[in-house]
Enzyme design. Structure first.
Site, mmCIF file in Angstrom:
data_model
loop_
_atom_site.group_PDB
_atom_site.id
_atom_site.type_symbol
_atom_site.label_atom_id
_atom_site.label_comp_id
_atom_site.label_asym_id
_atom_site.label_seq_id
_atom_site.Cartn_x
_atom_site.Cartn_y
_atom_site.Cartn_z
ATOM 1 N N CYS A 308 0.876 -1.337 0.136
ATOM 2 C CA CYS A 308 0.193 0.092 -0.036
ATOM 3 C C CYS A 308 0.928 1.231 -0.051
ATOM 4 C CB CYS A 308 -0.714 -0.025 1.187
ATOM 5 S SG CYS A 308 -0.039 -0.150 2.867
ATOM 6 N N GLU A 407 -3.740 3.709 -8.153
ATOM 7 C CA GLU A 407 -2.861 2.586 -7.490
ATOM 8 C C GLU A 407 -2.640 1.183 -8.481
ATOM 9 O OE1 GLU A 407 -4.212 0.484 -3.867
ATOM 10 O OE2 GLU A 407 -2.557 0.820 -3.178
HETATM 11 P P1 NAD Z 1 -9.829 -5.539 -1.496
HETATM 12 O O1 NAD Z 1 -10.410 -4.458 -1.130
HETATM 13 O O2 NAD Z 1 -9.865 -6.129 -3.099
HETATM 14 O O3 NAD Z 1 -10.225 -6.674 -0.524
HETATM 15 C C1 NAD Z 1 -9.770 -6.567 0.667
HETATM 16 C C2 NAD Z 1 -10.761 -7.513 1.713
HETATM 17 O O4 NAD Z 1 -12.017 -6.991 1.567
HETATM 18 C C3 NAD Z 1 -10.522 -8.894 1.175
HETATM 19 O O5 NAD Z 1 -10.622 -9.856 2.256
HETATM 20 C C4 NAD Z 1 -11.814 -8.973 0.502
HETATM 21 O O6 NAD Z 1 -12.369 -10.205 0.398
HETATM 22 C C5 NAD Z 1 -12.704 -8.213 1.129
HETATM 23 N N1 NAD Z 1 -13.743 -7.566 0.112
HETATM 24 C C6 NAD Z 1 -13.828 -7.644 -1.024
HETATM 25 N N2 NAD Z 1 -14.924 -7.099 -1.616
HETATM 26 C C7 NAD Z 1 -15.958 -6.753 -0.411
HETATM 27 C C8 NAD Z 1 -16.865 -6.462 -0.457
HETATM 28 N N3 NAD Z 1 -17.814 -6.246 -1.308
HETATM 29 N N4 NAD Z 1 -17.845 -6.608 1.077
HETATM 30 C C9 NAD Z 1 -16.857 -7.246 1.979
HETATM 31 N N5 NAD Z 1 -15.502 -7.388 1.707
HETATM 32 C C10 NAD Z 1 -15.086 -7.357 0.664
HETATM 33 O O7 NAD Z 1 -8.352 -5.430 -1.667
HETATM 34 P P2 NAD Z 1 -7.387 -6.335 -1.803
HETATM 35 O O8 NAD Z 1 -6.992 -6.593 -3.368
HETATM 36 O O9 NAD Z 1 -7.223 -7.557 -1.246
HETATM 37 O O10 NAD Z 1 -5.892 -5.608 -1.354
HETATM 38 C C11 NAD Z 1 -5.295 -4.554 -1.869
HETATM 39 C C12 NAD Z 1 -5.545 -3.343 -1.304
HETATM 40 O O11 NAD Z 1 -5.293 -3.325 -0.019
HETATM 41 C C13 NAD Z 1 -4.735 -2.017 -1.880
HETATM 42 O O12 NAD Z 1 -5.408 -0.948 -2.339
HETATM 43 C C14 NAD Z 1 -3.725 -1.622 -0.838
HETATM 44 O O13 NAD Z 1 -3.133 -0.395 -0.849
HETATM 45 C C15 NAD Z 1 -4.369 -1.776 0.508
HETATM 46 N N6 NAD Z 1 -3.947 -2.221 1.731
HETATM 47 C C16 NAD Z 1 -3.701 -0.959 2.375
HETATM 48 C C17 NAD Z 1 -2.849 -1.099 3.732
HETATM 49 C C18 NAD Z 1 -2.808 0.114 4.721
HETATM 50 O O14 NAD Z 1 -2.489 -0.329 5.879
HETATM 51 N N7 NAD Z 1 -3.504 1.170 4.294
HETATM 52 C C19 NAD Z 1 -2.010 -2.314 3.854
HETATM 53 C C20 NAD Z 1 -1.973 -3.209 2.716
HETATM 54 C C21 NAD Z 1 -2.853 -3.144 1.646
#
Ligand code: NAD
Length: 506
Positions: A308, A407
């Site tokens: 991230c 991103e």
């Molecule tokens: P994502 O938002 O697709 O998924 C994250 C989680 O949410 C997963 O467990 C997924 O199953 C769940 N999810 C997805 N859609 C959902 C819905 N409609 N309802 C409820 N839950 C749902 O993100 P990703 O692709 O897994 O991770 C990458 C993202 O995470 C990037 O944007 C990255 O920047 C961010 N991130 C942020 C930090 C931070 O500390 N700010 C740290 C690590 C990653």
């Protein structure tokens, strides 16, 4: 880490084969036991290393989430964890951290197989960081005092913190264990009960963490894990009316949904840790610009760019840009992707085919918008069946292009040139995100001035690497709210209570 050997590479590949042949348990952990989903549904999990099948994982649905929330609620209400003294919780969490450390090889192998990062980093970063997070909050919790307000003499006002109740935790796949630990540490230390939904792309280490916690003495029901898809298990957890708070890490798109879910259900507290498009600003008075270039390359290509806080935009003063770019172009091939199970590998596989297509799509978009690809730019190792992209650098990027604004979450760096300090600050701040930034300058006045002007949760000066559990982590703007890590994270998982007492005169 000690110098890796070819023998070690064979050994991790062999261990992987044996581990998968032995069978990976993808069932949920609810109320202290491994359970299949109530519907019996599963999904197949493949490794991004070579697309090999890892196993069948529980596909949690609303009924499974409900069972886990009921278990967590019961555990909270009867005080089996939150009712114990902080010193007791400290001991159990310390044992939990020790068990994580003892299971280092197993957890590291699972993490690498599941989401494709190099084994040396799973071993050297993810497992130790997870253990340290848990032990740091364990150590902290019997040293945090409550407050007494400065009221009139006939009253006593106690300001105390209480566990919030049942906490839903939803995490992504890029650092599956660390992201979970950033929530588990403070939420468990303060006495909450938890239902964790790991990403469907990386469920295995979360499930093992729940077992290790039980072995450490965490009472059943306090920490439940239900794997499943976001729109199924994730949505059910975020909408559940008996969940008091939601610790979410993931994309800004899904973070928006978390706020909607809370609004549509019980107004649960939502703490979002979201995406980033972090900028590194390199000024012409920076004598260490070569180190800056190497640091940027190390940062953007670490974890395949799936961080991230990856430094995905570098803003370089125009007088320095050509020389800076030469160093970047020389550095990029040193991060070439290779077999994640080989201990020498520094860049592994992207998490899945979808992520590969997303990253390649952004590379195409960069070219189409007129940026110049000066390193990488292609898929790699396609013959393995896995999902790899070359370390990629774009020059001639305009800050308004998609590759500068969105991103990418892959090993793709945008180099943007500037002429004045004001212009650099304006461009650094001109995105929807505000997670992290870095300023490189020999002028201490400029370094402070620019650091203050940057709208980001963390600003580094003349470096990008320092990180520790002792400092808060999180973003401004659409990078989220709340902060993970440090004592500040305890605020997210506690309610603040005021208790007034009348003191009668003698
Ligand atoms: P994502 O938002 O697709 O998924 C994250 C989680 O949410 C997963 O467990 C997924 O199953 C769940 N999810 C997805 N859609 C959902 C819905 N409609 N309802 C409820 N839950 C749902 O993100 P990703 O692709 O897994 O991770 C990458 C993202 O995470 C990037 O944007 C990255 O920047 C961010 N991130 C942020 C930090 C931070 O500390 N700010 C740290 C690590 C990653």
């Amino acid at each position: 880490m000690s110098a890796p050997t070819a023998q070690a590479a064979v050994s991790w590949a062999e261990r992987a084969i044996h581990r998968v042949q032995a069978g990976l348990d993808g069932r949920a952990v609810v109320d202290g036991a491994r359970v299949a989903s109530l519907t019996g549904q599963t999904f197949h999990k493949h490794s991004p290393i070579d697309n090999r099948l890892l196993g069948a994982v529980t596909r949690g649905q609303a009924a499974d989430i409900d069972a886990a929330v009921r278990s967590a609620r019961q555990a909270f209400d009867d005080g089996r964890w939150c009712g114990k003294p902080p010193a007791f919780r400290k001991k159990v969490l310390q044992r939990f951290a020790e068990k994580v450390t003892a299971a280092r090889d197993e957890l590291a192998l699972l993490e690498t197989l599941d989401m494709g990062k190099p084994i040396q980093y799973s071993l050297g970063v993810d497992v130790p960081s997870t253990a340290r997070t848990l032990s740091w909050y364990a150590e902290a919790i019997d040293k945090v005092y409550d407050e007494i307000a400065p009221t009139a003499p006939n009253a006593l006002a106690l300001i105390t913190r209480e566990a919030i109740g049942v906490v839903g935790v939803i995490v992504p796949w890029n650092y599956p264990m660390i992201m979970a630990a950033w929530k588990l540490g403070p939420a468990l230390a303060t006495g909450n009960s938890i239902v964790l939904k790991p990403s469907e792309k990386s469920p295995y280490t979360a499930l093992r963490l729940a077992e290790l916690a039980l072995e450490a003495g965490l009472p059943p029901g306090v920490f439940n894990v239900v794997p499943g898809y976001g729109p199924e298990a994730g949505e059910a957890l975020a909408l559940h009316a008996d969940v008091d708070a939601l610790g979410f890490t993931g994309s800004t798109r899904t973070g928006r949904r978390m706020l909607e879910y809370a609004g549509r259900s019980n107004l649960k507290r939502v703490y979002n840790e979201l995406g980033g498009k972090s900028a590194v600003l390199v000024f012409d008075d920076c004598s260490e610009w070569e180190r800056a270039a190497r640091t940027v390359a190390g940062g953007i290509f670490f974890n395949q760019g799936e961080s991230c806080n990856a430094p995905s935009r570098v803003l370089v003063h125009e007088s320095l840009a050509d020389r800076f770019l030469e160093v970047l172009v020389a550095e990029a091939p040193k991060h070439q992707p290779a077999d994640p199970l080989d201990p020498r590998t520094v860049m592994g596989a992207l998490v899945d085919h979808t992520q590969l297509q997303t990253v390649l799509g952004y590379i195409d978009a960069g070219r189409a918008e007129g940026a110049r690809c000066v390193a990488g730019g292609q898929q790699a190792r396609a013959d393995t069946g896995g999902f790899y992209v070359q370390p990629t650098v774009f020059d001639g990027v305009d800050n308004r292009m998609r590759i500068a604004q969105e991103e990418i979450f892959g090993p793709v760096l945008s180099v943007i040139r500037f002429s004045t300090e004001a212009e650099a600050i304006a461009m650094a701040n001109a995105t929807a995100y505000g997670l992290q930034a870095s300023v490189w300058s020999d002028n201490v006045h400029r370094a402070h001035r620019v650091a203050r002007a940057l709208r980001a949760g963390t600003v580094h000066v003349n470096q990008y690497d320092d990180d520790d559990i002792t400092v808060p982590f999180g973003g401004y703007k659409q990078s989220g709210n709340g902060r993970d890590k440090s004592l500040h994270a305890l605020d997210k998982y506690t309610e603040l209570k005021t208790t007034w007492l009348r003191i009668n005169p003698a």
